[in-house]
Design a protein around this motif. Structure first.
Motif, PDB file in Angstrom:
ATOM      1  N   VAL A  59       0.873  -1.179   0.000  1.00  0.00           N
ATOM      2  CA  VAL A  59       0.000   0.000   0.000  1.00  0.00           C
ATOM      3  C   VAL A  59       0.906   1.224   0.000  1.00  0.00           C
ATOM      4  O   VAL A  59       1.883   1.281   0.749  1.00  0.00           O
ATOM      5  CB  VAL A  59      -0.931   0.018   1.233  1.00  0.00           C
ATOM      6  CG1 VAL A  59      -1.628   1.366   1.379  1.00  0.00           C
ATOM      7  CG2 VAL A  59      -1.976  -1.097   1.135  1.00  0.00           C
ATOM      8  N   HIS A  60       0.596   2.174  -0.871  1.00  0.00           N
ATOM      9  CA  HIS A  60       1.349   3.433  -0.903  1.00  0.00           C
ATOM     10  C   HIS A  60       0.496   4.551  -0.326  1.00  0.00           C
ATOM     11  O   HIS A  60      -0.658   4.724  -0.698  1.00  0.00           O
ATOM     12  CB  HIS A  60       1.751   3.778  -2.338  1.00  0.00           C
ATOM     13  CG  HIS A  60       2.277   5.181  -2.491  1.00  0.00           C
ATOM     14  ND1 HIS A  60       3.365   5.652  -1.795  1.00  0.00           N
ATOM     15  CD2 HIS A  60       1.846   6.225  -3.249  1.00  0.00           C
ATOM     16  CE1 HIS A  60       3.585   6.917  -2.117  1.00  0.00           C
ATOM     17  NE2 HIS A  60       2.677   7.289  -2.992  1.00  0.00           N
ATOM     18  N   ILE A  61       1.126   5.295   0.573  1.00  0.00           N
ATOM     19  CA  ILE A  61       0.445   6.422   1.199  1.00  0.00           C
ATOM     20  C   ILE A  61       1.315   7.656   1.063  1.00  0.00           C
ATOM     21  O   ILE A  61       2.531   7.592   1.289  1.00  0.00           O
ATOM     22  CB  ILE A  61       0.204   6.110   2.690  1.00  0.00           C
ATOM     23  CG1 ILE A  61      -0.817   4.974   2.782  1.00  0.00           C
ATOM     24  CG2 ILE A  61      -0.312   7.330   3.444  1.00  0.00           C
ATOM     25  CD1 ILE A  61      -0.741   4.249   4.063  1.00  0.00           C
ATOM     26  N   CYS A  62       0.718   8.775   0.644  1.00  0.00           N
ATOM     27  CA  CYS A  62       1.514   9.998   0.595  1.00  0.00           C
ATOM     28  C   CYS A  62       0.620  11.198   0.855  1.00  0.00           C
ATOM     29  O   CYS A  62      -0.569  11.047   1.127  1.00  0.00           O
ATOM     30  CB  CYS A  62       2.247  10.129  -0.729  1.00  0.00           C
ATOM     31  SG  CYS A  62       1.159  10.334  -2.131  1.00  0.00           S
ATOM     32  N   ARG A  63       1.200  12.361   0.796  1.00  0.00           N
ATOM     33  CA  ARG A  63       0.504  13.583   1.207  1.00  0.00           C
ATOM     34  C   ARG A  63       0.186  14.494   0.034  1.00  0.00           C
ATOM     35  O   ARG A  63       0.081  15.703   0.192  1.00  0.00           O
ATOM     36  CB  ARG A  63       1.380  14.312   2.246  1.00  0.00           C
ATOM     37  CG  ARG A  63       1.498  13.540   3.538  1.00  0.00           C
ATOM     38  CD  ARG A  63       2.712  13.919   4.340  1.00  0.00           C
ATOM     39  NE  ARG A  63       2.841  13.076   5.534  1.00  0.00           N
ATOM     40  CZ  ARG A  63       3.239  11.796   5.511  1.00  0.00           C
ATOM     41  NH1 ARG A  63       3.563  11.214   4.361  1.00  0.00           N
ATOM     42  NH2 ARG A  63       3.298  11.077   6.608  1.00  0.00           N
ATOM     43  N   PRO A  87      11.543   6.446  -4.599  1.00  0.00           N
ATOM     44  CA  PRO A  87      11.216   7.867  -4.408  1.00  0.00           C
ATOM     45  C   PRO A  87       9.969   7.980  -3.519  1.00  0.00           C
ATOM     46  O   PRO A  87       9.275   6.985  -3.303  1.00  0.00           O
ATOM     47  CB  PRO A  87      10.923   8.372  -5.820  1.00  0.00           C
ATOM     48  CG  PRO A  87      11.474   7.327  -6.736  1.00  0.00           C
ATOM     49  CD  PRO A  87      11.393   6.030  -6.000  1.00  0.00           C
ATOM     50  N   ASP A  88       9.672   9.164  -3.041  1.00  0.00           N
ATOM     51  CA  ASP A  88       8.493   9.356  -2.197  1.00  0.00           C
ATOM     52  C   ASP A  88       7.195   9.060  -2.931  1.00  0.00           C
ATOM     53  O   ASP A  88       6.217   8.624  -2.339  1.00  0.00           O
ATOM     54  CB  ASP A  88       8.431  10.820  -1.711  1.00  0.00           C
ATOM     55  CG  ASP A  88       9.178  11.016  -0.395  1.00  0.00           C
ATOM     56  OD1 ASP A  88       9.794  10.049   0.100  1.00  0.00           O
ATOM     57  OD2 ASP A  88       9.154  12.153   0.129  1.00  0.00           O
ATOM     58  N   CYS A  89       7.165   9.377  -4.215  1.00  0.00           N
ATOM     59  CA  CYS A  89       5.921   9.216  -4.973  1.00  0.00           C
ATOM     60  C   CYS A  89       6.322   9.140  -6.443  1.00  0.00           C
ATOM     61  O   CYS A  89       7.511   9.061  -6.763  1.00  0.00           O
ATOM     62  CB  CYS A  89       4.988  10.401  -4.692  1.00  0.00           C
ATOM     63  SG  CYS A  89       3.287  10.138  -5.249  1.00  0.00           S
ATOM     64  N   GLY A  90       5.342   9.161  -7.334  1.00  0.00           N
ATOM     65  CA  GLY A  90       5.650   9.162  -8.756  1.00  0.00           C
ATOM     66  C   GLY A  90       6.223  10.504  -9.205  1.00  0.00           C
ATOM     67  O   GLY A  90       6.171  11.493  -8.479  1.00  0.00           O
TER      68      GLY A  90
HETATM   69 ZN   LIG Z   1       2.153   9.189  -3.772  1.00  0.00          ZN
END
Ligand SMILES: [Zn+2]
Length: 388
Positions: free
Chosen positions: A254-258, A350-353
């Motif tokens: 699961v990917h979670i970001c802000r 990386p943190d996100c795409g």
């Molecule tokens: Zn993300």
């Protein structure tokens, strides 16, 4: 295939070339067919593969080149979902005036506000990502990762009271339809040899921090909300666990970001994982893919406090900056994390795409490439240090 320690991977999207964006526009306008679009996108995927391979990344994606963003592309894949603009649904949004103010104040690109809305019973037109994987595996020997929008994200974004409730008796009823569709998809992807399926659930952060009005921020997938965050998190957890239940033979995460729509860090959500930790720990997935390059994600010590024992996809480069993180700095961060988490469970990403929304990539392909390369150099240093 045996992976080395500190496997390197990406979260999902890669910046799309301008000629692909032109083709995307023409496809939306009905000027070219889906097949014609896909011939153009094939070339873009080949480039995305090449960049990742040249950077030495071990587990790669197709850069989501065929998608307009990480979740609303499902409108192409599932019958019963229409993309609606904010103008079309704003009257149904609770707290409409606040929402309009937030949109004005923030760096929210208008095009990203085309929300998928359930407008009839769902029926898959095709699989969600099988076509992407079939092309990808013909053109790489690397392990394959696929990101899919998670069941909570899909439900949260597409359930619009006043429209969707004509076709589904409740939000739960719709959510379980998504769970069923996603389960079938994950099994298909596994059977195609996909190594890692990641469910994207960025709106979980919105659940815990979005109501904080001192944080003027916004996630376009979260127009409609419920008042009780705890209930929402319980609901999301149940959906995620039902989606992956009993499926073996493929790594799940699961990917979670802000948020990743703007380079203005002050426009994005801020806050540690702490309020989410009890739910994160209870997710029955192999890996959590977490932001940690941005200071907005807080400290890693919270993982220790809650006895985090899953694999972690450790965010070590910020997709939204021009500076390329030094490998030595990445190594230092990982060393700190390895005090709390078994080194064999740490993946680097990386943190996100780099291109969550097609028209608004947060970086150039060249900078993204250099960041990946730096990440891989750090992994090589860590492998020497930890003897992998
Ligand atoms: Zn993300």
């Amino acid at each position: 295939m045996k992976l080395p320690l500190f496997p390197t991977t990406v979260v999902g999207s890669w910046p799309r070339p301008n000629w692909l964006l032109q083709a995307l526009k023409r496809r939306r306008a009905g000027e070219i067919s889906v097949d014609e679009f896909n011939r153009v996108a094939d070339e873009a995927v080949l480039l995305a593969i090449k960049y990742q391979e040249d950077a030495g990344i071990e587990i790669i994606t197709d850069g989501e080149q065929r998608r307009d963003n990480f979740y609303s592309f499902i409108a192409d894949k599932i019958e019963g979902i229409d993309l609606k603009t904010v103008a079309e649904i704003i009257d149904l949004v609770p707290d409409k005036s606040r929402f309009e103010n937030v949109l004005r104040a923030l760096d929210v690109p208008a095009f990203s506000i085309r929300n998928p809305v359930v407008v009839s019973r769902l029926k898959p037109r095709s699989s969600i990502a099988v076509d992407e994987v079939e092309f990808l595996r013909e053109h790489t020997d690397r392990l394959i990762k696929v990101a899919l929008p998670g069941p909570y994200l899909l439900t949260r974004s597409s359930w619009v009271p006043g429209i969707s409730d004509k076709y589904y008796s409740s939000r739960e009823d719709l959510a379980y339809e998504y769970v069923k569709l996603l389960r079938e998809e994950i099994i298909k992807l596994r059977d195609l040899g996909v190594f890692f399926v990641q469910l994207d659930e960025p709106v979980l952060m919105e659940v815990v921090y979005g109501a904080d009005r001192s944080q003027q921020t916004f996630m376009c997938a979260a127009l409609f909300t419920r008042e009780n965050p705890k209930e929402e998190l319980d609901f999301a957890l149940e959906l995620i666990n039902e989606t992956v239940k009993g499926i073996g033979g493929v790594k799940t995460g699961v990917h979670i970001c802000r948020g990743n729509w703007s380079r203005r860090e002050d426009a994005l959500l801020k806050g540690s994982y702490e309020p989410l930790m009890p739910h994160l720990i209870a997710m029955k997935v192999d890996q959590l893919v977490l932001e940690y390059a941005t200071p907005r994600a807080g400290e890693i010590e919270v993982l220790k406090e809650y006895g985090f024992d899953k694999e972690i996809g450790f965010g070590v480069v910020n997709p939204r900056t021009d500076d390329v993180e030094e490998p030595g700095r990445i190594v230092e961060k990982v060393d700190r994390l390895a005090k709390y988490i078994d080194a064999g469970k740490i993946y680097l990403n990386p943190d996100c795409g780099f291109g969550t929304f097609a028209e608004s990539p947060v970086n150039t392909a060249w900078t993204a490439f250099r960041k990946l390369k730096s990440m891989r150099l750090a992994a090589d240093m860590l492998r020497r240090e930890y003897g992998g």
